[in-house]
Design an enzyme around this catalytic site. Sequence first.
Site, PDB file in Angstrom:
ATOM      1  N   HIS A 164       0.816  -1.215   0.000  1.00 35.13           N
ATOM      2  CA  HIS A 164       0.000   0.000   0.000  1.00 35.13           C
ATOM      3  C   HIS A 164       0.852   1.270   0.000  1.00 35.13           C
ATOM      4  O   HIS A 164       1.916   1.336   0.609  1.00 35.13           O
ATOM      5  CB  HIS A 164      -0.919   0.006   1.226  1.00 35.13           C
ATOM      6  CG  HIS A 164      -0.189   0.005   2.539  1.00 35.13           C
ATOM      7  ND1 HIS A 164       0.265   1.147   3.153  1.00 35.13           N
ATOM      8  CD2 HIS A 164       0.178  -1.017   3.354  1.00 35.13           C
ATOM      9  CE1 HIS A 164       0.864   0.850   4.282  1.00 35.13           C
ATOM     10  NE2 HIS A 164       0.833  -0.471   4.438  1.00 35.13           N
ATOM     11  N   ASP A 165       0.383   2.246  -0.752  1.00 40.67           N
ATOM     12  CA  ASP A 165       0.983   3.585  -0.800  1.00 40.67           C
ATOM     13  C   ASP A 165       2.378   3.612  -1.419  1.00 40.67           C
ATOM     14  O   ASP A 165       3.091   4.620  -1.302  1.00 40.67           O
ATOM     15  CB  ASP A 165       1.028   4.223   0.594  1.00 40.67           C
ATOM     16  CG  ASP A 165      -0.339   4.311   1.240  1.00 40.67           C
ATOM     17  OD1 ASP A 165      -1.171   5.100   0.749  1.00 40.67           O
ATOM     18  OD2 ASP A 165      -0.592   3.583   2.224  1.00 40.67           O
ATOM     19  N   GLY A 210       5.049  -0.893   2.986  1.00 47.60           N
ATOM     20  CA  GLY A 210       4.265   0.248   2.557  1.00 47.60           C
ATOM     21  C   GLY A 210       5.100   1.504   2.379  1.00 47.60           C
ATOM     22  O   GLY A 210       6.173   1.657   2.948  1.00 47.60           O
TER      23      GLY A 210
END
Length: 285
Positions: free
Chosen positions: A130-131, A148
């Site tokens: 994520h991200d 992340g």
Amino acid sequence: MVHAVEESKAAVVHPTALVAPGARLGRGVVIGPWCTVGPDVVIEDNVELISHVVIDGHTRLGQGSRYFPFCTVGMAPQDLKYKGEPTRCEVGARTVIREHVTIHRGTATGSGVTHVGDDVLIMANAHVAHDCWLGDRVIIVNNVVMGGHVVIENDARVMGSAAIHQFVRIGHAALVGGVAGVEADVIPYGSVLGNRARLVGLHWIWLRRNGVQSSEIHRMRKAFFTLYPKTDEEGTFATRLEAVKRDYSNDPRIAEILAFIDAPSRRGLVRIARGDYSAAETEGA
């Protein structure tokens, strides 16, 4: 340009595929057997989902990109703070995602988007958390995993089974060696090896293959060894950094390295491999 599913006569959807109402497909899209496409997905022109591909969430797939069996894009992040917010995932044009790759959407506590750029190749079994933000022309080799919020800039190469700590930055055209454990930032054009990863030189092969003149490579080499001397007895890093800024800041690629060093960082810079400059000395890294 994309069109509603019912209007996109040029899209080919296999009878066993499940395309949710609301998904938008461009012209020339091919969705193979047993694929699943969620209701908030946008698929641009000439994208191919070969088979058994799952695309979910608020996800956009760039023009001409290809997705191989059992990869998943836009699924919920592996973050316990995530509560189902409508965060995003985007993959650029002509990017290739190979078998069993997982790319998770962003989080509300992060940037809110996971981004993979244009002309990227992500090989089998890799994970983009994520991200994360991956630039253009990045190559991620088999079994690479990243935490992340990782940033991997344009033209970087990450070799097989490397592991990248969350919030690490990998600079433009840097090289991460296979099975490296990367806990800190890698400067642009840097080459790191080992567990834990250590800086062994610059990515000389990329520089030569991309038309950088010998005179510029020579100056980059001098600047590198000014900043990272063979022993730690030649002043502090801050002193050496000021010397490089004074003598080399007019060189665009060296200025890029200096700007990267000066930028905010959560992880700091990867350490130099003291006593082992074989790769740097031979310019083979």
